[in-house]
Write a protein that holds these residues in place. Structure first.
Motif, PDB file in Angstrom:
ATOM      1  N   THR A  89       0.830  -1.203   0.000  1.00 56.89           N
ATOM      2  CA  THR A  89       0.000   0.000   0.000  1.00 56.89           C
ATOM      3  C   THR A  89       0.869   1.259   0.000  1.00 56.89           C
ATOM      4  O   THR A  89       2.006   1.255   0.475  1.00 56.89           O
ATOM      5  CB  THR A  89      -0.945   0.039   1.219  1.00 56.89           C
ATOM      6  OG1 THR A  89      -0.187   0.175   2.404  1.00 56.89           O
ATOM      7  CG2 THR A  89      -1.797  -1.221   1.300  1.00 56.89           C
ATOM      8  N   ASN A 116      -4.454  10.289   0.206  1.00 56.93           N
ATOM      9  CA  ASN A 116      -4.724   9.289  -0.829  1.00 56.93           C
ATOM     10  C   ASN A 116      -4.093   7.983  -0.362  1.00 56.93           C
ATOM     11  O   ASN A 116      -2.901   7.938  -0.064  1.00 56.93           O
ATOM     12  CB  ASN A 116      -4.125   9.728  -2.167  1.00 56.93           C
ATOM     13  CG  ASN A 116      -4.197   8.622  -3.203  1.00 56.93           C
ATOM     14  OD1 ASN A 116      -3.244   7.872  -3.380  1.00 56.93           O
ATOM     15  ND2 ASN A 116      -5.312   8.525  -3.886  1.00 56.93           N
ATOM     16  N   ARG A 118      -3.699   3.895  -1.408  1.00 59.23           N
ATOM     17  CA  ARG A 118      -3.839   2.959  -2.530  1.00 59.23           C
ATOM     18  C   ARG A 118      -3.313   1.580  -2.141  1.00 59.23           C
ATOM     19  O   ARG A 118      -2.216   1.459  -1.618  1.00 59.23           O
ATOM     20  CB  ARG A 118      -3.062   3.463  -3.732  1.00 59.23           C
ATOM     21  CG  ARG A 118      -3.524   4.813  -4.231  1.00 59.23           C
ATOM     22  CD  ARG A 118      -2.544   5.456  -5.182  1.00 59.23           C
ATOM     23  NE  ARG A 118      -2.149   4.600  -6.276  1.00 59.23           N
ATOM     24  CZ  ARG A 118      -2.632   4.661  -7.517  1.00 59.23           C
ATOM     25  NH1 ARG A 118      -3.537   5.554  -7.806  1.00 59.23           N
ATOM     26  NH2 ARG A 118      -2.201   3.853  -8.440  1.00 59.23           N
ATOM     27  N   LEU A 144      -4.009  -1.515  -9.462  1.00 60.55           N
ATOM     28  CA  LEU A 144      -4.822  -0.909  -8.409  1.00 60.55           C
ATOM     29  C   LEU A 144      -5.929  -1.866  -7.972  1.00 60.55           C
ATOM     30  O   LEU A 144      -6.701  -2.347  -8.792  1.00 60.55           O
ATOM     31  CB  LEU A 144      -5.428   0.408  -8.897  1.00 60.55           C
ATOM     32  CG  LEU A 144      -6.298   1.167  -7.905  1.00 60.55           C
ATOM     33  CD1 LEU A 144      -5.479   1.601  -6.698  1.00 60.55           C
ATOM     34  CD2 LEU A 144      -6.938   2.361  -8.573  1.00 60.55           C
ATOM     35  N   GLN A 147      -8.724   2.160  -3.750  1.00 53.34           N
ATOM     36  CA  GLN A 147      -8.164   3.486  -3.489  1.00 53.34           C
ATOM     37  C   GLN A 147      -9.149   4.297  -2.665  1.00 53.34           C
ATOM     38  O   GLN A 147     -10.357   4.211  -2.868  1.00 53.34           O
ATOM     39  CB  GLN A 147      -7.881   4.189  -4.809  1.00 53.34           C
ATOM     40  CG  GLN A 147      -7.426   5.615  -4.660  1.00 53.34           C
ATOM     41  CD  GLN A 147      -7.012   6.225  -5.987  1.00 53.34           C
ATOM     42  OE1 GLN A 147      -5.854   6.442  -6.184  1.00 53.34           O
ATOM     43  NE2 GLN A 147      -7.941   6.484  -6.879  1.00 53.34           N
TER      44      GLN A 147
END
Length: 185
Positions: A89, A116, A118, A144, A147
């Motif tokens: 992450t 942010n 992810r 991804l 998110q």
């Protein structure tokens, strides 16, 4: 420190946490391993003028997690539990805050942080369907998975009644994306 009004702090760091838990009973034995490795960077710029102290900066953390990898044995037989899933992450943030001293007794601080978060592959997500079949979604390296973008406001007020007493009021919204749970007795 650039001068008495402008200051820059930078932090680069690394942390590595590992938990090993073992237990046995009769012919069975088990070991559970968990770990988290973080690489992080923080940049904080502070500027003071009049009654204001402005702070702003950026922050980045790379998390590599290995949650609860089991190893179970009975005598010489090792039970297959499948490959462990690792979590990769990235957490990035930008923030700004203003701390204002209106008088010797009253100060107010307000700020905003944008984060942010992810979760990236490689990762295998195993799900069950309505008719009890197993479906596996496989995510490739750096693909991804999930998110989150969040705003985190903060506000605080302090009023000094005298040298030993004060009244404080605060509000803050924080998000915790990772929860580290440990095995305990």
């Amino acid at each position: 420190q650039f001068n008495e009004k402008l200051n820059l702090n930078q932090l680069i760091g690394y942390s590595n946490y590992r938990l090993d838990f073992s237990a046995s009973q009769d012919a069975y034995s088990g070991k559970f391993t968990s770990g988290i490795t973080d690489l992080y960077y923080k940049n904080l710029l502070q500027y003071t003028f009049h009654k204001h102290r402005l702070s702003s900066g950026i922050q980045y953390t790379y998390h590599n997690l290995l949650p609860n990898r089991p190893e179970i044995m009975s005598g010489d037989t090792k039970f297959e539990t499948g490959p462990p899933n690792r979590y990769y992450t990235h957490e990035a943030a930008i923030f700004m805050e203003d701390d204002v001293e209106f008088s010797d007794k009253l100060s107010i601080k307000g700020g905003l942080r944008f984060t942010n978060y992810r979760h990236l592959g490689p990762y295998s997500l195993i799900q069950s369907t309505e008719n009890n079949q197993t479906v596996t979604a496989v995510f490739g390296s750096n693909q991804l998975i999930k998110q989150f973008n969040v705003l985190e406001p903060r506000f605080s007020l302090r009023y000094l009644i005298n040298e030993r007493s004060s009244v404080k009021l605060s509000f803050e919204k924080r998000n915790q994306f990772i929860h580290l749970l440990t095995v305990s007795a």
